[in-house]
Design an enzyme around this catalytic site. Structure first.
Site, PDB file in Angstrom:
ATOM      1  N   GLY A   4       1.005  -1.343  -0.089  1.00 48.49           N
ATOM      2  CA  GLY A   4      -0.010  -0.089  -0.118  1.00 48.49           C
ATOM      3  C   GLY A   4       0.827   1.297  -0.037  1.00 48.49           C
ATOM      4  O   GLY A   4       2.073   1.218   0.058  1.00 48.49           O
ATOM      5  N   GLN A   5       0.281   2.364   0.036  1.00 50.36           N
ATOM      6  CA  GLN A   5       0.871   3.610  -0.034  1.00 50.36           C
ATOM      7  C   GLN A   5       1.816   3.850   1.214  1.00 50.36           C
ATOM      8  O   GLN A   5       3.027   4.130   0.979  1.00 50.36           O
ATOM      9  CB  GLN A   5      -0.077   4.741  -0.047  1.00 50.36           C
ATOM     10  CG  GLN A   5       0.699   6.157   0.147  1.00 50.36           C
ATOM     11  CD  GLN A   5      -0.430   7.307   0.676  1.00 50.36           C
ATOM     12  OE1 GLN A   5      -0.625   8.263  -0.168  1.00 50.36           O
ATOM     13  NE2 GLN A   5      -1.201   7.313   1.727  1.00 50.36           N
ATOM     14  N   ASP A  20      -2.108 -13.446   4.627  1.00 50.45           N
ATOM     15  CA  ASP A  20      -3.599 -12.739   4.531  1.00 50.45           C
ATOM     16  C   ASP A  20      -3.784 -12.635   5.879  1.00 50.45           C
ATOM     17  O   ASP A  20      -3.528 -13.448   6.805  1.00 50.45           O
ATOM     18  CB  ASP A  20      -4.970 -13.721   3.918  1.00 50.45           C
ATOM     19  CG  ASP A  20      -5.928 -12.831   3.807  1.00 50.45           C
ATOM     20  OD1 ASP A  20      -6.606 -12.426   4.670  1.00 50.45           O
ATOM     21  OD2 ASP A  20      -6.295 -12.452   2.404  1.00 50.45           O
ATOM     22  N   ALA A  24      -5.209  -3.228   5.884  1.00 54.25           N
ATOM     23  CA  ALA A  24      -6.504  -3.272   6.312  1.00 54.25           C
ATOM     24  C   ALA A  24      -7.435  -3.130   5.054  1.00 54.25           C
ATOM     25  O   ALA A  24      -6.848  -2.784   4.045  1.00 54.25           O
ATOM     26  CB  ALA A  24      -6.898  -1.848   7.230  1.00 54.25           C
ATOM     27  N   SER A  78      -6.823   5.610  12.948  1.00 53.46           N
ATOM     28  CA  SER A  78      -7.362   6.276  11.932  1.00 53.46           C
ATOM     29  C   SER A  78      -8.139   7.466  12.794  1.00 53.46           C
ATOM     30  O   SER A  78      -8.941   7.500  13.533  1.00 53.46           O
ATOM     31  CB  SER A  78      -8.344   5.713  11.095  1.00 53.46           C
ATOM     32  OG  SER A  78      -9.102   6.536  10.120  1.00 53.46           O
ATOM     33  N   GLU A 133     -10.691   8.664  11.642  1.00 54.82           N
ATOM     34  CA  GLU A 133     -12.155   8.254  11.362  1.00 54.82           C
ATOM     35  C   GLU A 133     -12.871   7.796  12.684  1.00 54.82           C
ATOM     36  O   GLU A 133     -14.054   8.101  12.777  1.00 54.82           O
ATOM     37  CB  GLU A 133     -12.389   7.595  10.302  1.00 54.82           C
ATOM     38  CG  GLU A 133     -11.980   7.914   8.791  1.00 54.82           C
ATOM     39  CD  GLU A 133     -13.265   8.564   8.140  1.00 54.82           C
ATOM     40  OE1 GLU A 133     -14.081   8.606   8.545  1.00 54.82           O
ATOM     41  OE2 GLU A 133     -12.624   9.392   7.288  1.00 54.82           O
ATOM     42  N   TYR A 184     -15.688   1.170   9.177  1.00 59.01           N
ATOM     43  CA  TYR A 184     -14.458   1.240   8.762  1.00 59.01           C
ATOM     44  C   TYR A 184     -13.742   1.929  10.288  1.00 59.01           C
ATOM     45  O   TYR A 184     -13.064   1.223  10.946  1.00 59.01           O
ATOM     46  CB  TYR A 184     -13.823   1.852   7.878  1.00 59.01           C
ATOM     47  CG  TYR A 184     -12.451   2.436   7.903  1.00 59.01           C
ATOM     48  CD1 TYR A 184     -11.576   1.330   7.645  1.00 59.01           C
ATOM     49  CD2 TYR A 184     -12.078   3.925   8.206  1.00 59.01           C
ATOM     50  CE1 TYR A 184     -10.153   1.766   7.543  1.00 59.01           C
ATOM     51  CE2 TYR A 184     -10.773   4.022   8.448  1.00 59.01           C
ATOM     52  CZ  TYR A 184      -9.610   3.020   8.108  1.00 59.01           C
ATOM     53  OH  TYR A 184      -8.303   3.593   8.148  1.00 59.01           O
ATOM     54  N   ARG A 216      -1.368   7.328  -3.630  1.00 55.67           N
ATOM     55  CA  ARG A 216      -2.375   6.893  -3.017  1.00 55.67           C
ATOM     56  C   ARG A 216      -3.279   6.165  -3.776  1.00 55.67           C
ATOM     57  O   ARG A 216      -3.204   6.280  -5.091  1.00 55.67           O
ATOM     58  CB  ARG A 216      -3.139   8.385  -2.799  1.00 55.67           C
ATOM     59  CG  ARG A 216      -4.540   8.197  -2.098  1.00 55.67           C
ATOM     60  CD  ARG A 216      -4.335   7.709  -0.578  1.00 55.67           C
ATOM     61  NE  ARG A 216      -5.042   8.179   0.425  1.00 55.67           N
ATOM     62  CZ  ARG A 216      -5.555   7.760   1.546  1.00 55.67           C
ATOM     63  NH1 ARG A 216      -5.307   6.365   1.527  1.00 55.67           N
ATOM     64  NH2 ARG A 216      -6.537   8.261   2.232  1.00 55.67           N
TER      65      ARG A 216
END
Length: 327
Positions: free
Chosen positions: A11-12, A63, A87, A130, A132, A153, A188
């Site tokens: 990922g990023q 995984d 995630a 996060s 969030e 999430y 991204r």
């Protein structure tokens, strides 16, 4: 020479973190998911043939839903540091796949913590939390702000956050949460709104795209530059005592502001190309997220360097280059 394990290495954040750790002389191990197509584009520049001597980057198929694989790998490589970045990280998609999001985003953290405890490996653990999680709590948000998640999430991330603290307190693990606010870069994911905008600006400028469909343009976010944020992750694991930190710029800007600035760089007017699609609205939205990273500045010595407009310029420039246009 330290050994580190990174989940989400493709990922990023994982790709930037791997580069940082390799530059510091680490042996870096990363978990990648098996796929019928290549999904390692972000780490091609640091990939090393495993047949070559003195290889420092090692990739392992696995995984985050497979606890036995995680436990076996940790026993085998005995890492001094584990960075849990993997995630299902797309907020809007989490409303469509809530059970999968909970399994991969929440329970993977428990699986890793249990694997560390069971293997009796002495290591330092970083969990990617996060912004969030703050949800509807008013800004600015810091480590003392109450959590009020507004998506599957965010709820899953909150589960992982408290699990990390519980293992730290119950088993005396060096386990920390990095509560990172939005951070972007040319790496991204293409379905995230910032990259979706910069890619479209470049493609429209190149004559390859006619329209861009977006959702809520009024949502405000605290956007930083991803390479700087992964440095903060590393800093957290170098401290004498484990603790949790907010990483943010302290500024918030709307999606509309990001859009206007990106299209301005390519001499286009958003109103001529942007269309609103209600399917991209979240069932429960967060109006504004803006972080207070004062604790990180004081204890880690970390401060953001890249400003909002410069971040957009970096991203647009990279996407224009992909289209054969130089900014």
């Amino acid at each position: 020479m330290k050994t580190a394990l990174i989940t989400g290495i493709t990922g990023q954040d994982g790709s930037y973190l791997a580069e940082l750790l390799l530059s510091k002389g680490y042996h870096v191990h990363g978990i990648i998911r098996r796929s019928s197509s290549f999904n390692t584009g972000r780490i091609e520049n640091i990939y090393q043939d495993p047949h070559v001597e003195s290889v420092h980057l090692h990739l392992h198929y696995g995984d985050l839903s497979d606890s036995s694989m995680l436990a076996s790998l940790i026993r085998k490589i005995e890492p001094q540091e584990i960075y849990h970045l993997g995630a299902q990280s797309h907020v809007r998609v989490s409303f469509d796949m809530p059970e999968y999001t909970a399994d991969v985003t929440a329970l993977s953290c428990i699986r890793l913590l249990e694997a560390i405890r069971d293997a009796k490996v002495t290591c330092r653990f970083y969990n990617a939390s996060s912004s969030e999680m703050f949800g509807s709590s008013p800004p600015p948000q810091n480590e003392q702000t109450p959590f009020a998640p507004r998506s599957p999430y965010a709820a899953a991330k909150l589960h992982a956050y408290w699990s990390t603290i519980n293992y730290r307190e119950a088993y005396k693990m060096f386990a920390v949460n990095g509560i990172l606010f939005n951070h972007e870069s040319p790496r991204r994911g293409e379905t995230f709104v910032t990259r979706k905008i910069t890619r479209a600006a470049a493609a429209i400028r190149a004559g390859k795209q006619k329209e861009l469909y977006l959702g809520n343009l009024d949502a405000k976010r605290d956007w930083g530059y991803a390479p700087e944020y992964v440095e903060a992750m590393w800093m957290m694991l170098q401290q004498d005592q484990p603790d949790d930190y907010v990483i943010a710029t302290g500024e918030s800007h709307s999606v509309r502001e990001f859009l206007d600035e990106a299209f301005k760089l390519v001499d286009l007017k958003p109103d001529d190309y942007v269309r609103i699609d209600p399917r991209y609205y979240r069932p429960t939205e967060i109006d504004e997220i803006r972080g207070d990273a004062g604790k990180a500045a004081k204890k880690l010595g970390w401060k953001p360097k890249t400003k909002f407009k410069e971040l957009i310029r970096i991203m647009v420039k990279a996407d224009l280059k992909h289209e054969g246009i130089w900014l």
